[in-house]
Design a protein around this motif. Structure first.
Motif, PDB file in Angstrom:
ATOM      1  N   ARG A  48       0.272  -2.767  12.474  1.00 23.34           N
ATOM      2  CA  ARG A  48       0.788  -2.271  11.200  1.00 23.34           C
ATOM      3  C   ARG A  48       1.138  -0.791  11.248  1.00 23.34           C
ATOM      4  NH1 ARG A  48      -3.408  -4.409   8.304  1.00 23.34           N
ATOM      5  NH2 ARG A  48      -4.430  -2.391   8.405  1.00 23.34           N
ATOM      6  N   VAL A  49       2.270  -0.448  10.645  1.00 25.50           N
ATOM      7  CA  VAL A  49       2.653   0.949  10.481  1.00 25.50           C
ATOM      8  C   VAL A  49       2.413   1.368   9.039  1.00 25.50           C
ATOM      9  CG1 VAL A  49       4.533   2.624  10.664  1.00 25.50           C
ATOM     10  CG2 VAL A  49       4.385   0.752  12.315  1.00 25.50           C
ATOM     11  N   GLU A  50       2.751   0.423   8.116  1.00 20.16           N
ATOM     12  CA  GLU A  50       2.497   0.675   6.696  1.00 20.16           C
ATOM     13  C   GLU A  50       1.553  -0.388   6.154  1.00 20.16           C
ATOM     14  OE1 GLU A  50       6.506   0.728   5.053  1.00 20.16           O
ATOM     15  OE2 GLU A  50       6.293   2.892   4.769  1.00 20.16           O
ATOM     16  N   LYS A  51       0.721   0.027   5.196  1.00 22.04           N
ATOM     17  CA  LYS A  51      -0.313  -0.874   4.681  1.00 22.04           C
ATOM     18  C   LYS A  51      -0.053  -1.171   3.198  1.00 22.04           C
ATOM     19  CE  LYS A  51      -5.377  -0.801   4.530  1.00 22.04           C
ATOM     20  NZ  LYS A  51      -6.544   0.016   4.891  1.00 22.04           N
ATOM     21  N   PRO A  52      -0.030  -2.462   2.800  1.00 17.71           N
ATOM     22  CA  PRO A  52       0.171  -2.772   1.382  1.00 17.71           C
ATOM     23  C   PRO A  52      -1.118  -2.527   0.584  1.00 17.71           C
ATOM     24  CG  PRO A  52      -0.085  -4.794   2.639  1.00 17.71           C
ATOM     25  CD  PRO A  52      -0.187  -3.678   3.629  1.00 17.71           C
ATOM     26  N   ASN A  72      -7.173  -7.544   8.764  1.00 20.36           N
ATOM     27  CA  ASN A  72      -7.308  -7.819  10.202  1.00 20.36           C
ATOM     28  C   ASN A  72      -6.015  -8.408  10.778  1.00 20.36           C
ATOM     29  OD1 ASN A  72      -9.958  -7.028  10.777  1.00 20.36           O
ATOM     30  ND2 ASN A  72     -10.750  -8.904   9.827  1.00 20.36           N
ATOM     31  N   TYR A  73      -5.287  -9.112   9.900  1.00 19.87           N
ATOM     32  CA  TYR A  73      -4.101  -9.833  10.396  1.00 19.87           C
ATOM     33  C   TYR A  73      -2.799  -9.423   9.720  1.00 19.87           C
ATOM     34  CZ  TYR A  73      -7.912 -12.466  12.361  1.00 19.87           C
ATOM     35  OH  TYR A  73      -9.045 -12.789  13.036  1.00 19.87           O
ATOM     36  N   CYS A  74      -2.870  -8.723   8.578  1.00 15.18           N
ATOM     37  CA  CYS A  74      -1.650  -8.265   7.900  1.00 15.18           C
ATOM     38  C   CYS A  74      -0.891  -7.322   8.827  1.00 15.18           C
ATOM     39  CB  CYS A  74      -2.021  -7.547   6.597  1.00 15.18           C
ATOM     40  SG  CYS A  74      -0.657  -6.565   5.931  1.00 15.18           S
ATOM     41  N   LYS A  75       0.399  -7.656   9.101  1.00 15.32           N
ATOM     42  CA  LYS A  75       1.201  -6.828  10.001  1.00 15.32           C
ATOM     43  C   LYS A  75       1.931  -5.715   9.259  1.00 15.32           C
ATOM     44  CE  LYS A  75       2.220 -10.660  13.166  1.00 15.32           C
ATOM     45  NZ  LYS A  75       3.271 -11.628  13.507  1.00 15.32           N
ATOM     46  N   GLY A  76       1.812  -5.699   7.925  1.00 20.59           N
ATOM     47  CA  GLY A  76       2.456  -4.642   7.153  1.00 20.59           C
ATOM     48  C   GLY A  76       3.947  -4.801   7.031  1.00 20.59           C
ATOM     49  N   LYS A 133       2.105  -1.192  -3.278  1.00 20.31           N
ATOM     50  CA  LYS A 133       2.769  -0.037  -2.677  1.00 20.31           C
ATOM     51  C   LYS A 133       2.496  -0.051  -1.181  1.00 20.31           C
ATOM     52  CE  LYS A 133       4.065   2.229  -6.515  1.00 20.31           C
ATOM     53  NZ  LYS A 133       4.131   0.935  -7.245  1.00 20.31           N
ATOM     54  N   MET A 134       3.504   0.298  -0.382  1.00 17.46           N
ATOM     55  CA  MET A 134       3.298   0.428   1.058  1.00 17.46           C
ATOM     56  C   MET A 134       2.944   1.878   1.364  1.00 17.46           C
ATOM     57  SD  MET A 134       3.794  -2.678   1.999  1.00 17.46           S
ATOM     58  CE  MET A 134       3.735  -2.534   3.787  1.00 17.46           C
ATOM     59  N   GLU A 135       1.773   2.058   1.993  1.00 18.28           N
ATOM     60  CA  GLU A 135       1.344   3.408   2.340  1.00 18.28           C
ATOM     61  C   GLU A 135       1.280   3.560   3.852  1.00 18.28           C
ATOM     62  OE1 GLU A 135      -2.296   4.454   0.429  1.00 18.28           O
ATOM     63  OE2 GLU A 135      -1.454   4.163  -1.593  1.00 18.28           O
ATOM     64  N   ALA A 136       1.666   4.715   4.338  1.00 16.77           N
ATOM     65  CA  ALA A 136       1.653   4.956   5.787  1.00 16.77           C
ATOM     66  C   ALA A 136       0.227   4.822   6.321  1.00 16.77           C
ATOM     67  CB  ALA A 136       2.200   6.343   6.086  1.00 16.77           C
ATOM     68  N   GLU A 137       0.089   4.124   7.467  1.00 20.42           N
ATOM     69  CA  GLU A 137      -1.231   3.971   8.107  1.00 20.42           C
ATOM     70  C   GLU A 137      -1.739   5.325   8.577  1.00 20.42           C
ATOM     71  OE1 GLU A 137      -3.533   1.734   8.917  1.00 20.42           O
ATOM     72  OE2 GLU A 137      -2.622   0.081   7.804  1.00 20.42           O
TER      73      GLU A 137
END
Lengths: 92, 397
Positions: free
Chosen positions: A28-32, A67-71, A85-89
């Protein structure tokens, strides 16, 4: 007729299971992030999640398995009330 | 078209059983073996020189002599893909192809090998383009040697018939579970009529019982050909390597059993002909092993103690068996194909198998694209080996 059970050590097969491709959350690069105050519990994000990583919690709100969300951001995109909202990891 | 049905023949030398003696072209002999093996699904796409086998199989199906589903496919790629699925579902399956068709099939051939699916494929060997050729060599066959398939190669029509029946047993043996391809030379065998003995249907049934396992279960869904982690991928490949090693013993064992069933001696991985006292040995695979056999007899008349090692199985490569050759004066390897930039494939493999032995190995490259090479050329080459005049690699151009 015997089945795959006795042969699957030799012949590569997969069974439905959690995370058969490993912990893809690390991709993941961005996290919901779900804003529970805005969420209307409509379940659309649960249905649309392409990786099946969102479940309905006992309180009725969606819960993301990080653990499995790819963002990928599909959930944020389909949410009718913009509660995700998508936030930067990695914060700069 | 001439009907190639077997007729009741002679008594089989003292064994007191009826055998069927007849004459057939190679394609029809293999089709007959397939009919007796009772596959449930066939998918074959026509290509010279395999086509008459497909026609014969279609005839058996239409006449009700073979109760199988024959899937009409638009390519060799689809032929292999459809029997791959049918085999997973528990059916006994067969396909056949040649040359460009084999190359087109290759993508799925690797999938089937990696998945370890029991399949039997007849390969009517033929040169690969370009330039275009429909004639015989072994380039197509050896191209598949790393696909996790067992590869057998017939010397004559009888051999092709016998090997086809054994191939089903080997492929479905639970110590192996692997696809098997049975190569036989295009035109030289596919279109040449030879005498052969056939097994009775009941004997084939006894030797080759119904396949009793499947790899998918509709009650419990699984994914086939799944993506795996790096740790798992190498694990399956390691198991395939081990299964290939186990296959050596299984092939020998099944050959022995088939010898008893048929009354014809089967040699498993390698046949050694007049090798016991031989100073010089010829290594060959396929139809021209017959020419090499004549060359051996002729050379012996002239006092050159020669023998023939006929390779019946290319994969798994019988390294241990061929170690028997290490104390000879020299080996002459016949290669009907070539690994460009390296050497004749069999010559290279033999050198690898005999690593450390102090044995000159000579390589004769010939028969490429159907170029005639017979016993007299083999005799000449061996005489040059004996006289020390042979180069390490010679192309018969």
């Amino acid at each position: 007729m015997s089945s795959i059970k006795e042969l699957e050590e030799e012949s590569p097969v997969s069974r439905p299971s959690v995370g058969s491709a490993g912990k893809t959350g690390t991709w993941r690069v961005e996290k919901p992030i779900i804003d529970l105050e805005a969420c209307k519990k409509c379940d659309i994000c649960i249905l649309e999640c392409v990786e099946n990583t969102i479940d309905k919690g006992s309180d009725g709100y969606p819960k993301i398995d990080y653990n499995y969300c790819k963002g990928c951001g599909v959930c944020a995109n389909v949410c009718p009330v913009k509660a995700i909202k998508m936030e930067a990891e990695v914060k700069m | 078209m001439r009907e190639c049905m077997p007729c009741k023949g002679d008594k089989n030398g003292g064994r007191g059983e009826d055998v069927k003696n007849t004459a057939m072209v190679g394609n029809h002999a293999v089709a007959y073996a397939v009919m007796q093996a009772k596959p449930e699904v066939l998918a074959v796409y026509p290509i010279t020189p395999q086509t008459t086998m497909l026609e014969k199989l279609a005839e058996y199906v239409s006449k009700g002599m073979l109760n199988a589903k024959m899937i009409k496919v638009e390519s060799e790629h689809s032929a292999m893909a459809s029997i791959y699925g049918a085999s997973l579902a528990g059916a006994r399956v067969f396909t056949a192809t040649s040359s460009q068709g084999l190359l087109y099939m290759t993508e799925v051939i690797y999938w089937a090998g990696g998945q370890r699916v029991p399949i039997v494929a007849g390969i009517a060997t033929r040169a690969i383009g370009s330039p275009w050729s429909i004639w015989d060599d072994h380039q197509d066959f050896v191209t598949e040697r790393d696909a996790i398939w067992i590869q057998m190669m017939a010397e004559n029509v009888q051999d092709a018939y016998d090997m086809t029946i054994q191939a089903f047993r080997i492929s479905e043996d639970k110590r192996v579970i692997m696809p098997v391809m049975m190569g036989f030379d295009g035109f030289v065998l596919t279109h040449t009529m030879e005498r052969l003995s056939l097994l009775e249907n009941e004997d084939v049934d006894k030797f080759l019982p119904k396949k009793d396992f499947k790899l998918i279960d509709f009650e419990e869904p699984i994914g086939i050909g799944p993506i795996v982690t790096q740790d798992n991928y190498i694990k399956y490949r390691y198991k395939a390597m081990q299964a290939m090693e186990r296959a050596k013993g299984v092939i020998e064992e099944i050959a022995k059993e088939y010898s008893n069933t048929s009354g014809r001696e089967q040699y498993g991985l390698v046949e050694f002909y007049k090798c016991e006292d031989a100073d010089y040995v010829i290594l060959a695979m396929g139809a021209w092993a017959g020419d090499a056999r004549l060359a051996v007899d002729e050379l012996r008349k002239n006092g050159v103690k020669t023998g023939l090692a006929k390779l019946r199985v290319l994969r798994p490569f019988p390294k241990e068996k061929l170690a028997e050759l290490k104390d000879r004066k020299a080996v002459l390897v016949l290669d009907r194909e070539y690994s460009y930039g390296s050497g004749g494939v069999l010559a290279t493999e033999l050198k690898s198998a005999l690593y450390g032995a102090n044995l000159p190995i000579y390589s004769l490259i010939g028969g490429i694209g159907g170029k005639e090479l017979g016993p007299s050329e083999i005799i000449n080459a061996m005489n040059m080996v004996v006289q020390g005049k042979m180069d390490r690699e010679v192309w018969f151009v």
